[in-house]
Design an enzyme around this catalytic site. Sequence first.
Site, short mmCIF file in Angstrom:
data_model
loop_
_atom_site.label_atom_id
_atom_site.label_comp_id
_atom_site.label_asym_id
_atom_site.label_seq_id
_atom_site.Cartn_x
_atom_site.Cartn_y
_atom_site.Cartn_z
N ASP A 34 0.80 -1.22 0.00
CA ASP A 34 0.00 0.00 0.00
C ASP A 34 0.84 1.27 0.00
O ASP A 34 0.41 2.31 0.50
CB ASP A 34 -0.96 0.00 1.21
CG ASP A 34 -2.11 0.98 1.02
OD1 ASP A 34 -2.54 1.16 -0.14
OD2 ASP A 34 -2.58 1.57 2.02
N SER A 38 1.05 0.57 -7.63
CA SER A 38 0.11 0.40 -8.73
C SER A 38 -0.53 1.73 -9.12
O SER A 38 -0.78 2.00 -10.30
CB SER A 38 -0.97 -0.62 -8.35
OG SER A 38 -0.40 -1.89 -8.12
N ASN A 165 6.18 8.91 -1.46
CA ASN A 165 4.82 9.08 -1.96
C ASN A 165 3.87 9.52 -0.83
O ASN A 165 4.21 9.48 0.34
CB ASN A 165 4.35 7.75 -2.57
CG ASN A 165 3.08 7.89 -3.36
OD1 ASN A 165 2.82 8.93 -3.96
ND2 ASN A 165 2.26 6.86 -3.35
N ASP A 168 0.85 14.42 0.01
CA ASP A 168 -0.39 15.17 0.27
C ASP A 168 -0.99 14.82 1.62
O ASP A 168 -1.72 15.62 2.21
CB ASP A 168 -1.40 14.92 -0.85
CG ASP A 168 -1.68 13.44 -1.07
OD1 ASP A 168 -0.71 12.66 -1.15
OD2 ASP A 168 -2.87 13.06 -1.17
N LEU A 469 10.09 -46.79 7.95
CA LEU A 469 9.95 -46.18 9.27
C LEU A 469 10.83 -46.87 10.30
O LEU A 469 11.24 -48.03 10.12
CB LEU A 469 8.49 -46.25 9.72
CG LEU A 469 7.48 -45.39 8.97
CD1 LEU A 469 6.06 -45.79 9.34
CD2 LEU A 469 7.71 -43.91 9.24
N ALA A 472 10.37 -50.66 11.30
CA ALA A 472 9.82 -51.39 10.16
C ALA A 472 10.51 -52.74 9.98
O ALA A 472 9.93 -53.68 9.42
CB ALA A 472 9.95 -50.56 8.88
N LYS A 474 14.09 -52.79 8.93
CA LYS A 474 15.14 -52.59 7.93
C LYS A 474 16.45 -53.26 8.34
O LYS A 474 17.04 -54.03 7.58
CB LYS A 474 15.38 -51.08 7.72
CG LYS A 474 14.19 -50.29 7.27
CD LYS A 474 14.53 -48.82 7.10
CE LYS A 474 15.00 -48.17 8.38
NZ LYS A 474 13.97 -48.20 9.46
N SER A 475 16.91 -52.93 9.56
CA SER A 475 18.20 -53.46 10.01
C SER A 475 18.17 -54.98 10.14
O SER A 475 19.13 -55.67 9.77
CB SER A 475 18.58 -52.83 11.35
OG SER A 475 18.81 -51.44 11.21
N SER A 542 16.04 -42.82 6.01
CA SER A 542 16.15 -41.96 4.80
C SER A 542 14.77 -41.45 4.38
O SER A 542 14.23 -41.88 3.36
CB SER A 542 16.85 -42.71 3.66
OG SER A 542 16.30 -43.97 3.41
#
Length: 639
Positions: A34, A38, A165, A168, A469, A472, A474-475, A542
């Site tokens: 503002d 524009s 600006n 006024d 996760l 889960a 994995k290992s 990961s």
Amino acid sequence: MAHVSDLIATDIEQYLRAHENKSLLRFITCGSVDDGKSTLIGRLLYESKMLFEDQLAAVEADSKKYGTQGEAIDFALLVDGLAAEREQGITIDVAYRFFSTDKRKFIVADTPGHEQYTRNMVTGASTADAAILMVDARKGILTQTRRHSYLVNLIGIRHIVVAINKMDLVDYAEGVFRRIVEDYTAFSRQLGIEQVTFIPMSAFRGDNITSPSAAMPWYHGTTLMGYLETVEVDDGLMQRAPFRLPVQWVNRPNLDFRGFAGSIAGGTIRPGDRVRVQPSGRESTVARIVTRDGDLDRAVAGQSVTLTLADEIDISRGDVISTVEAPAEVADQFECTVVWMHDEPMLAGRPYLLKIGARTVSATITEIKYQVNVNTLEHVAAKRLELNAIGVCNLSLDRPIAFDPYRINRDTGGFILIDRLSNNTVGAGLLHFALRRAHNIHLQHVDVDKRARAALKNQRGCVLWFTGLSGAGKSSIANLVEKKLHALGHHTYLLDGDNVRHGLNKDLGFTDADRVENIRRVAEVAKLMVDAGLIVLTAFISPFRSERRMARGLVEEGEFVEVFVDTPLEVAEARDPKGLYKKARRGELKNFTGIDSPYEASEDPELRLDTTRLDLEAAADAVLAWLGERGMLSRTPGG
């Protein structure tokens, strides 16, 4: 009548010719919300008589609809084309407008003031010759004024107007103007901005826009339009720069013609000039400069041309043609400034695509050296860059590119970063210089290579990347797979998530940034082990797809096997073999995957193990069966 028609036609032709020969100034308006950006552009369009009657009628109607003061025209509505902007009274996109006066043509970009749209402002500023920084006389210098000033200076815009600006609304007080000039001058000196023009104005009432304001007799400087019509355009500067032609297209319409098309990013070129193609370093001589309108004896920066060379040398899209006397630099590691433009933070170690000119390469931010506080210009330590943050970083590419420092050439020194998964532009950057290591470190040739090492072991080296996760399995599965491979006589090594954090990665925590670095290091170690001919098993959560994709990209096609151990969160949490989920639920363990940190499930893994159906033995056997079916066991790489 024919004589009158001829005169009209002549006048039109003369007008068009004069218009064509006018210089072009590209400028932006920026500042806080503002501040009247524009409105100012709407006023410039109105004063330059660049509006049709139906446009004027429409904006007069909209001015009444959206509650402008009295019956006056709301000039901002000429620019705020988006419905959302009109309803909110703010600019959220970059609006480009063209207008012309008797002296010059203009393209103006109205850029957003809201902090969340800083990325749009960077886009608008990237091609600008000048910048108008709007300041509301009632508010003075704000955070966005400083932010935009920093960006304008960073991007290399040399001509800056601070338009104070809404004078006024402060009764045209000279003291208000002087105080803002003093405040901004102190800040601009910290940035190293050498020259600033200050203009007090009212875009709404037209004060000091095209003619001097009677309400401010104490101001004796230029009007805004007077400045825009006379400020120097930097076309000549780029024409005096070293010659650069980033190749956008290899033009091969037939066997008798092979040219290299692009827009000249700097300097001049003539037939007979000796040139170097980079990054390859091959040299040749310019044979012709071809355009749609015929061959040229000379071409300059800004022109789009096709060059043909005297020699048949290999040139591809993205290469840069330079003169032999002043070639571009070539490197694959840099210091750079990055402006981050995405909601997801930028993390060191995460792979992105980098586009510079017509060349796209893989890139990794190897280090965030510091983030810039745009209010104080302080250098702040950072492990990530959030939306709209500005940081100085080290950057590594997967191959050398031709470049110039951004301060020398915007086209060959500016780049964007692209997310590899979504293909969204996530950052913009400026190259400072090549890191010394980019020139001093080279790959050493070795006689015993990966194929020889793998052949000795009678196997094909690869990475079995187990992801899923916590809890889960994995290992456990990876350990059982390694036992079975070892029993079959294969050479293996298991990199487990917990184990590497006792040594290689003991300095890393569990923030997103540390997780990215954790996987980067493991992926590099796995790559070395594959090069040694080993079958490498990695068991890491990961959690991010981008890091798994990075790990895949480090090895050759077919050497990366993603094994998604697919276990629902509720099942993994019920198992909770280490009690980690309970700690996370109690708030004792921050950034735990699945609880307060995301896991991005594999979308297209080579192998998916559903542990709600398979026990450990069956899961391990499934991995070996998969490897055996694809001939990855008991064979040499070329067998």
